[in-house]
Scaffold this motif. Structure first.
Motif, PDB file in Angstrom:
ATOM      1  N   MET A  88     -15.412   0.223 -42.109  1.00  0.00           N
ATOM      2  CA  MET A  88     -14.634   1.286 -41.471  1.00  0.00           C
ATOM      3  C   MET A  88     -13.459   1.623 -42.367  1.00  0.00           C
ATOM      4  O   MET A  88     -12.829   0.731 -42.926  1.00  0.00           O
ATOM      5  N   ASP A  89     -13.151   2.930 -42.507  1.00  0.00           N
ATOM      6  CA  ASP A  89     -12.041   3.329 -43.359  1.00  0.00           C
ATOM      7  C   ASP A  89     -10.734   3.389 -42.562  1.00  0.00           C
ATOM      8  O   ASP A  89     -10.701   3.110 -41.353  1.00  0.00           O
ATOM      9  N   ALA A  90      -9.654   3.778 -43.235  1.00  0.00           N
ATOM     10  CA  ALA A  90      -8.322   3.738 -42.621  1.00  0.00           C
ATOM     11  C   ALA A  90      -8.212   4.653 -41.410  1.00  0.00           C
ATOM     12  O   ALA A  90      -7.570   4.292 -40.409  1.00  0.00           O
ATOM     13  N   LEU A  91      -8.807   5.851 -41.486  1.00  0.00           N
ATOM     14  CA  LEU A  91      -8.703   6.778 -40.364  1.00  0.00           C
ATOM     15  C   LEU A  91      -9.442   6.244 -39.143  1.00  0.00           C
ATOM     16  O   LEU A  91      -8.971   6.369 -38.006  1.00  0.00           O
ATOM     17  N   THR A  92     -10.590   5.622 -39.371  1.00  0.00           N
ATOM     18  CA  THR A  92     -11.326   5.002 -38.271  1.00  0.00           C
ATOM     19  C   THR A  92     -10.511   3.854 -37.674  1.00  0.00           C
ATOM     20  O   THR A  92     -10.460   3.689 -36.439  1.00  0.00           O
ATOM     21  N   LEU A  93      -9.879   3.066 -38.532  1.00  0.00           N
ATOM     22  CA  LEU A  93      -9.057   1.960 -38.039  1.00  0.00           C
ATOM     23  C   LEU A  93      -7.914   2.473 -37.174  1.00  0.00           C
ATOM     24  O   LEU A  93      -7.572   1.859 -36.155  1.00  0.00           O
ATOM     25  N   PRO A 118     -31.934 -17.157 -33.992  1.00  0.00           N
ATOM     26  CA  PRO A 118     -31.373 -17.901 -35.121  1.00  0.00           C
ATOM     27  C   PRO A 118     -30.630 -19.141 -34.661  1.00  0.00           C
ATOM     28  O   PRO A 118     -30.047 -19.167 -33.566  1.00  0.00           O
ATOM     29  N   GLU A 119     -30.635 -20.154 -35.516  1.00  0.00           N
ATOM     30  CA  GLU A 119     -29.954 -21.404 -35.188  1.00  0.00           C
ATOM     31  C   GLU A 119     -28.459 -21.190 -35.040  1.00  0.00           C
ATOM     32  O   GLU A 119     -27.818 -21.796 -34.177  1.00  0.00           O
ATOM     33  N   THR A 120     -27.892 -20.324 -35.879  1.00  0.00           N
ATOM     34  CA  THR A 120     -26.460 -20.072 -35.807  1.00  0.00           C
ATOM     35  C   THR A 120     -26.163 -18.666 -36.286  1.00  0.00           C
ATOM     36  O   THR A 120     -26.948 -18.049 -37.013  1.00  0.00           O
ATOM     37  N   VAL A 121     -25.020 -18.142 -35.868  1.00  0.00           N
ATOM     38  CA  VAL A 121     -24.542 -16.825 -36.272  1.00  0.00           C
ATOM     39  C   VAL A 121     -23.084 -16.966 -36.693  1.00  0.00           C
ATOM     40  O   VAL A 121     -22.303 -17.652 -36.020  1.00  0.00           O
ATOM     41  N   ARG A 122     -22.724 -16.359 -37.806  1.00  0.00           N
ATOM     42  CA  ARG A 122     -21.327 -16.386 -38.255  1.00  0.00           C
ATOM     43  C   ARG A 122     -20.878 -14.965 -38.581  1.00  0.00           C
ATOM     44  O   ARG A 122     -21.571 -14.232 -39.281  1.00  0.00           O
ATOM     45  N   THR A 123     -19.722 -14.583 -38.057  1.00  0.00           N
ATOM     46  CA  THR A 123     -19.182 -13.241 -38.256  1.00  0.00           C
ATOM     47  C   THR A 123     -17.861 -13.327 -39.008  1.00  0.00           C
ATOM     48  O   THR A 123     -16.969 -14.093 -38.636  1.00  0.00           O
ATOM     49  N   LEU A 124     -17.764 -12.551 -40.085  1.00  0.00           N
ATOM     50  CA  LEU A 124     -16.567 -12.531 -40.920  1.00  0.00           C
ATOM     51  C   LEU A 124     -16.002 -11.115 -40.984  1.00  0.00           C
ATOM     52  O   LEU A 124     -16.735 -10.131 -40.899  1.00  0.00           O
ATOM     53  N   LEU A 125     -14.697 -11.039 -41.172  1.00  0.00           N
ATOM     54  CA  LEU A 125     -14.030  -9.767 -41.391  1.00  0.00           C
ATOM     55  C   LEU A 125     -13.163  -9.871 -42.625  1.00  0.00           C
ATOM     56  O   LEU A 125     -12.387 -10.825 -42.767  1.00  0.00           O
ATOM     57  N   ALA A 126     -13.290  -8.912 -43.541  1.00  0.00           N
ATOM     58  CA  ALA A 126     -12.485  -8.876 -44.755  1.00  0.00           C
ATOM     59  C   ALA A 126     -11.723  -7.563 -44.802  1.00  0.00           C
ATOM     60  O   ALA A 126     -12.304  -6.500 -44.564  1.00  0.00           O
ATOM     61  N   ALA A 127     -10.440  -7.629 -45.098  1.00  0.00           N
ATOM     62  CA  ALA A 127      -9.603  -6.431 -45.179  1.00  0.00           C
ATOM     63  C   ALA A 127      -9.309  -6.114 -46.642  1.00  0.00           C
ATOM     64  O   ALA A 127      -8.966  -7.006 -47.428  1.00  0.00           O
ATOM     65  N   PHE A 128      -9.450  -4.830 -46.989  1.00  0.00           N
ATOM     66  CA  PHE A 128      -9.218  -4.365 -48.355  1.00  0.00           C
ATOM     67  C   PHE A 128      -8.206  -3.228 -48.342  1.00  0.00           C
ATOM     68  O   PHE A 128      -8.004  -2.557 -47.329  1.00  0.00           O
ATOM     69  N   ALA A 153      -7.331   2.986 -29.489  1.00  0.00           N
ATOM     70  CA  ALA A 153      -8.220   2.992 -28.323  1.00  0.00           C
ATOM     71  C   ALA A 153      -8.462   1.611 -27.736  1.00  0.00           C
ATOM     72  O   ALA A 153      -8.359   1.418 -26.519  1.00  0.00           O
ATOM     73  N   VAL A 154      -8.819   0.641 -28.556  1.00  0.00           N
ATOM     74  CA  VAL A 154      -9.240  -0.664 -28.032  1.00  0.00           C
ATOM     75  C   VAL A 154      -8.461  -1.839 -28.611  1.00  0.00           C
ATOM     76  O   VAL A 154      -8.698  -2.985 -28.235  1.00  0.00           O
ATOM     77  N   ALA A 155      -7.538  -1.576 -29.520  1.00  0.00           N
ATOM     78  CA  ALA A 155      -6.644  -2.598 -30.070  1.00  0.00           C
ATOM     79  C   ALA A 155      -7.360  -3.876 -30.497  1.00  0.00           C
ATOM     80  O   ALA A 155      -7.079  -4.958 -29.985  1.00  0.00           O
ATOM     81  N   PRO A 156      -8.277  -3.787 -31.472  1.00  0.00           N
ATOM     82  CA  PRO A 156      -8.960  -5.003 -31.921  1.00  0.00           C
ATOM     83  C   PRO A 156      -8.081  -5.908 -32.775  1.00  0.00           C
ATOM     84  O   PRO A 156      -8.443  -7.041 -33.044  1.00  0.00           O
ATOM     85  N   GLY A 157      -6.925  -5.397 -33.207  1.00  0.00           N
ATOM     86  CA  GLY A 157      -6.002  -6.230 -33.974  1.00  0.00           C
ATOM     87  C   GLY A 157      -6.453  -6.479 -35.395  1.00  0.00           C
ATOM     88  O   GLY A 157      -6.270  -7.580 -35.933  1.00  0.00           O
ATOM     89  N   TYR A 158      -7.007  -5.466 -36.052  1.00  0.00           N
ATOM     90  CA  TYR A 158      -7.418  -5.614 -37.443  1.00  0.00           C
ATOM     91  C   TYR A 158      -6.188  -5.743 -38.335  1.00  0.00           C
ATOM     92  O   TYR A 158      -5.085  -5.333 -37.949  1.00  0.00           O
ATOM     93  N   PRO A 159      -6.337  -6.295 -39.534  1.00  0.00           N
ATOM     94  CA  PRO A 159      -5.183  -6.518 -40.413  1.00  0.00           C
ATOM     95  C   PRO A 159      -4.393  -5.237 -40.673  1.00  0.00           C
ATOM     96  O   PRO A 159      -4.966  -4.191 -41.020  1.00  0.00           O
ATOM     97  N   ALA A 160      -3.083  -5.313 -40.504  1.00  0.00           N
ATOM     98  CA  ALA A 160      -2.220  -4.161 -40.722  1.00  0.00           C
ATOM     99  C   ALA A 160      -2.251  -3.744 -42.187  1.00  0.00           C
ATOM    100  O   ALA A 160      -2.306  -4.576 -43.090  1.00  0.00           O
ATOM    101  N   GLY A 161      -2.223  -2.446 -42.412  1.00  0.00           N
ATOM    102  CA  GLY A 161      -2.174  -1.937 -43.770  1.00  0.00           C
ATOM    103  C   GLY A 161      -3.512  -1.848 -44.472  1.00  0.00           C
ATOM    104  O   GLY A 161      -3.570  -1.467 -45.646  1.00  0.00           O
ATOM    105  N   ALA A 162      -4.605  -2.172 -43.788  1.00  0.00           N
ATOM    106  CA  ALA A 162      -5.923  -2.137 -44.428  1.00  0.00           C
ATOM    107  C   ALA A 162      -6.366  -0.697 -44.654  1.00  0.00           C
ATOM    108  O   ALA A 162      -6.256   0.150 -43.764  1.00  0.00           O
ATOM    109  N   GLY A 163      -6.867  -0.430 -45.877  1.00  0.00           N
ATOM    110  CA  GLY A 163      -7.473   0.861 -46.148  1.00  0.00           C
ATOM    111  C   GLY A 163      -8.924   0.886 -45.740  1.00  0.00           C
ATOM    112  O   GLY A 163      -9.533   1.943 -45.591  1.00  0.00           O
ATOM    113  N   ALA A 164      -9.484  -0.300 -45.541  1.00  0.00           N
ATOM    114  CA  ALA A 164     -10.870  -0.443 -45.083  1.00  0.00           C
ATOM    115  C   ALA A 164     -11.082  -1.883 -44.652  1.00  0.00           C
ATOM    116  O   ALA A 164     -10.438  -2.800 -45.172  1.00  0.00           O
ATOM    117  N   VAL A 165     -11.957  -2.089 -43.686  1.00  0.00           N
ATOM    118  CA  VAL A 165     -12.375  -3.437 -43.321  1.00  0.00           C
ATOM    119  C   VAL A 165     -13.887  -3.529 -43.442  1.00  0.00           C
ATOM    120  O   VAL A 165     -14.607  -2.556 -43.190  1.00  0.00           O
TER     121      VAL A 165
END
Length: 358
Positions: free
Chosen positions: A193-198, A157-167, A204-216
């Motif tokens: 991924m749900d809250a327990l997975t987060l 592909p010419e380009t790839v874009r990755t987004l993360l949304a926290a809910f 384990a790996v500290a990806p730094g996902y948004p605090a308080g997210a019930g899902a990303v």
């Protein structure tokens, strides 16, 4: 886990293809650093759970066997087949059927398969009769081991874009997926991924996902730059409309790897919050995702066990991980009953028992 084996193959194959401006579609391939990290996590989890780990003479180990312990977490394989595979590596001087040319740009896909009997056979999409190649892929190494794989390749592909949304909830994340697909946007990946997975992946790996997210929700888009830009704008708007309280867009390869770090480490990370888990592979209609997740949560409460949910939301493919402790009498049996009940829910809403793992 054979997930690691796939990643090793993906890295070598796509690294070679990239020099020709080609690629073959795959779930996001790990960086070397992330792969090592995931393998380490799996070894640690297996040791904490008391799982037996294999060891081999690494003199003839070749490409994949240097990290064998990490590939074997909680996974059984026929001893006769394993011995024959080790012999095969020695006979080919660790080349694994000329690994440098592992993936060939052939229109017809086929696998050369090493059977438990030691016999080597070739299966192809063009064979008459039942789809035995499909059966092999779905068996994930339990029927034999592929020592050569031929796949169809595409232009990179010419380009790839990755987004993360926290809910705040998985319901909201599932609704966002439904709206994205309904809008005609076709991402290459839609992962939730749900809250327990987060909780597990942060430990384990500290990806730094948004605090308080019930899902990303992780969304990856690829293709022509203009189309990706337009789709990205649509995805961001749709996620906000469905309640996303934080949105991130990867601006570099490092940021993209960081977004994917938790998702790719999710299964291995479960050792941080549970001694054992039982994973399922059900599929449900995308429009029923929020309902199904609520029913799965209720089943967990009913059986007295926690469930971490990780899933390929774009095609409704769920991976509920039932968490339990082997050392607690009766928990393994309760986990099995709960896992069966989860599949009953998938069937009840018009889904199926399995989406990708046979």
């Amino acid at each position: 886990q054979n997930d690691f084996t796939q990643t090793l193959i993906d890295q070598s194959a796509n690294g070679t293809l990239a020099r020709e401006g080609l690629a073959y579609p795959t779930f996001y391939t790990d960086t070397d650093e992330l792969l090592r990290q995931r393998i380490t996590l799996s070894v640690q989890s297996a040791r904490r759970a008391g799982a037996g780990l294999w060891s081999v003479d690494r003199t003839h180990a070749g490409f994949a066997w240097q990290d064998l312990e990490g590939l074997c977490e909680r996974q059984l394989i026929l001893p006769k087949l394993f011995r024959r595979l080790a012999q095969y590596f020695v006979e080919t001087e660790g080349k694994l059927a000329d690994f440098d040319a592992w993936v060939r740009a052939e229109a017809q896909r086929d696998d050369r398969l090493l059977l438990p009997s030691g016999e080597i056979v070739t299966l192809s999409r063009t064979d008459d009769g039942p789809d035995l190649l499909g059966v092999l892929v779905g068996s994930e190494g339990t029927l034999g081991i592929a020592v050569r794989i031929s796949v169809r390749v595409l232009r990179a592909p010419e380009t790839v874009r990755t987004l993360l949304a926290a809910f705040e909830t998985t319901d909201a994340a599932g609704d966002a997926v439904s709206h994205i697909v309904a809008a005609g946007v076709l991402p290459s990946a839609l992962e939730i991924m749900d809250a327990l997975t987060l909780e597990a992946v942060e430990a384990a790996v500290a990806p730094g996902y948004p605090a308080g997210a019930g899902a990303v929700l992780i969304v990856e888009l690829d293709g022509a730059a203009a189309q990706v830009a337009a789709d990205s704008s649509s995805v961001e708007q749709l996620c906000r409309e469905q309640g996303a309280f934080e949105l991130r867009v990867a601006e570099s390869a490092e940021e993209r790897a960081r977004i994917w770090r938790g998702r790719k480490s999710s299964f291995a990370s479960m050792g941080r919050i549970s001694r054992s888990y039982y994973v399922q592979d059900g599929v449900v209609p995308r429009t029923r995702l929020p309902e199904v997740l609520r029913r799965i949560s209720a089943l967990g409460d009913e059986h007295g066990l926690r469930i971490a949910s990780v899933f390929h939301a774009g095609d409704g493919n769920l991976h509920p991980l039932v968490l339990y402790d082997d050392d607690v009498a009766g928990e393994a049996e309760r986990a099995e009953k709960l896992a069966t009940a989860i599949l009953d829910v998938c069937i009840d809403v018009g889904g199926s028992l399995t989406g990708e793992h046979g």
